[in-house]
Each structure stands twice: as C-alpha cells, then as structure tokens.
Design a protein around this motif. Structure first.
Motif, PDB file in Angstrom:
ATOM      1  N   UNK A 234      99.558  46.432 -28.677  1.00  0.00           N
ATOM      2  CA  UNK A 234      98.634  47.537 -28.434  1.00  0.00           C
ATOM      3  C   UNK A 234      97.257  47.006 -28.070  1.00  0.00           C
ATOM      4  N   UNK A 235      96.595  47.711 -27.184  1.00  0.00           N
ATOM      5  CA  UNK A 235      95.187  47.460 -26.886  1.00  0.00           C
ATOM      6  C   UNK A 235      94.429  48.676 -27.399  1.00  0.00           C
TER       7      UNK A 235
ATOM      8  N   UNK B 268      93.653  53.964 -26.684  1.00  0.00           N
ATOM      9  CA  UNK B 268      94.653  52.919 -26.899  1.00  0.00           C
ATOM     10  C   UNK B 268      95.681  52.929 -25.780  1.00  0.00           C
ATOM     11  N   UNK B 269      96.310  51.788 -25.588  1.00  0.00           N
ATOM     12  CA  UNK B 269      97.366  51.648 -24.596  1.00  0.00           C
ATOM     13  C   UNK B 269      98.347  50.564 -25.010  1.00  0.00           C
TER      14      UNK B 269
ATOM     15  N   UNK C 134      87.010  48.876 -18.181  1.00  0.00           N
ATOM     16  CA  UNK C 134      87.636  48.463 -19.437  1.00  0.00           C
ATOM     17  C   UNK C 134      87.055  47.158 -19.969  1.00  0.00           C
ATOM     18  N   UNK C 135      86.631  46.269 -19.101  1.00  0.00           N
ATOM     19  CA  UNK C 135      86.093  44.980 -19.562  1.00  0.00           C
ATOM     20  C   UNK C 135      84.754  45.133 -20.279  1.00  0.00           C
ATOM     21  N   UNK C 136      84.049  46.238 -20.088  1.00  0.00           N
ATOM     22  CA  UNK C 136      82.764  46.478 -20.762  1.00  0.00           C
ATOM     23  C   UNK C 136      82.941  46.967 -22.193  1.00  0.00           C
ATOM     24  N   UNK C 137      84.127  47.373 -22.565  1.00  0.00           N
ATOM     25  CA  UNK C 137      84.365  47.979 -23.876  1.00  0.00           C
ATOM     26  C   UNK C 137      84.883  46.954 -24.893  1.00  0.00           C
ATOM     27  N   UNK C 138      84.543  47.192 -26.155  1.00  0.00           N
ATOM     28  CA  UNK C 138      85.119  46.388 -27.223  1.00  0.00           C
ATOM     29  C   UNK C 138      86.608  46.694 -27.306  1.00  0.00           C
ATOM     30  N   UNK C 139      87.419  45.657 -27.456  1.00  0.00           N
ATOM     31  CA  UNK C 139      88.867  45.860 -27.498  1.00  0.00           C
ATOM     32  C   UNK C 139      89.472  45.010 -28.604  1.00  0.00           C
ATOM     33  N   UNK C 140      90.404  45.588 -29.326  1.00  0.00           N
ATOM     34  CA  UNK C 140      91.197  44.868 -30.315  1.00  0.00           C
ATOM     35  C   UNK C 140      92.640  44.890 -29.846  1.00  0.00           C
ATOM     36  N   UNK C 141      93.364  43.858 -30.223  1.00  0.00           N
ATOM     37  CA  UNK C 141      94.784  43.772 -29.888  1.00  0.00           C
ATOM     38  C   UNK C 141      95.562  43.797 -31.195  1.00  0.00           C
ATOM     39  N   UNK C 142      96.625  44.597 -31.219  1.00  0.00           N
ATOM     40  CA  UNK C 142      97.431  44.746 -32.429  1.00  0.00           C
ATOM     41  C   UNK C 142      98.895  44.519 -32.094  1.00  0.00           C
ATOM     42  N   UNK C 143      99.575  43.836 -32.983  1.00  0.00           N
ATOM     43  CA  UNK C 143     101.025  43.630 -32.825  1.00  0.00           C
ATOM     44  C   UNK C 143     101.744  44.308 -33.991  1.00  0.00           C
ATOM     45  N   UNK C 144     102.446  45.371 -33.692  1.00  0.00           N
ATOM     46  CA  UNK C 144     103.207  46.043 -34.762  1.00  0.00           C
ATOM     47  C   UNK C 144     104.330  45.174 -35.309  1.00  0.00           C
TER      48      UNK C 144
END
Length: 159
Positions: free
Chosen positions: A109-110, A120-121, A149-159
């Motif tokens: 997930x992003x 989220x995506x 999208x590159x200007x935004x804070x992003x977290x990556x999640x792995x379920x």
C-alpha cells in the motif's frame, strides 16, 4: 405467579450484577494478518490493474457501484488474499508493517499524507500505483514520481 415474578426479579438482579462487575474488560486485540506470499502480492497488483477505469464513488466498494480509495483496497485484498483491511484511509495508515521505498513490492500500500493520511493506493511496480482519486474521476494508475504525488508525504505498508 409469585414464583415467576420472584424468578424474573432474581434473573434481572443477577444480570445487573454481572453487567456492573469491575473485573477485567476484554478489549479487542490488534488483528495480526499472515504475511502475503509473492504470488498473492502479484495477484493483488494484477487485480487492481484490471479495475482501472471503474468510476469513483465516495463510499464505494464494488466494481458495479464504483470505488473510493479505501473501498478499492478492501475489495482487491478480500478478492485476492482473503484479507479484510480497515475501511478508512486513516486506519489503513496503521495496517500491516511499514516498509521503505527500497523494499516496496507489488501489492504493497501507498498511503499519502503526514499525520492523518488522506489517500491510499496499491503499488503495482515500476514506481506506479493504482488508486481511486476523486469525485468525478475513475480508478487509474499514476506514478509516484509525478509532479503531484512526489510533493506529498508517503508511507508504504505491507499487509
């Protein structure tokens, strides 16, 4: 009749005592999900790609009715991995395990936004993700490196 009244009164009193007990309260524990296999992760990405073009609908969670971003994620994860992720983007921010950009793989997930996530995506590889962007739009694929999208804070999640 007196017997029935006395019995009902005793049952009611027992119920009230049980409800007002000061003993430990069971709290729901954090749900622990099994780690996704590489095959499941790929299936998630392919399924998400197959939904590109589906109309956006706030609160939507089916291809027939449309999707919002968390509805899309829930639909794909249930269909391809049997997982039921949280329904809101804010809750998705705590779903699974955080991973770094270097560890990112298909099916992860992003999650966008610092503090309280707002979008989220699903990562589909090569710096791209599938998401349901906004009212009037449709499910689409975008690049994490795009200007917006590159200007935004992003977290990556792995379920």
């Amino acid at each position: 009749m007196r017997f029935i009244t006395a019995l009902l009164t005793a049952l009611l009193a027992a119920t009230l005592v049980a409800c007002s007990s000061s003993g430990p309260v069971a709290r729901p524990s954090r749900i622990v999900y099994p780690e996704l296999s590489a095959e499941q992760s790929s299936d998630i990405a392919f399924h998400a790609l197959g939904l590109v073009g589906t109309p956006y609908r706030y609160g939507g969670n089916t291809p027939e009715g449309g999707f919002d971003c968390s509805g899309l994620i829930g639909y794909v994860y249930r269909a391809r991995a049997g997982l039921v992720p949280p329904r809101t983007v804010a809750e998705l921010g705590g779903f699974g395990t955080p991973v770094t950009a270097g560890e990112l793989r298909t099916g992860d997930l992003v999650i966008f936004g610092s503090g309280r996530p707002f979008h989220a995506g699903i990562y589909v590889g090569e710096g791209r993700f599938v998401h349901a962007p906004s009212t009037g739009g449709e499910v689409r694929m975008d690049r994490l490196a795009s200007t917006y999208w590159s200007r935004l804070a992003v977290d990556y999640r792995r379920p």
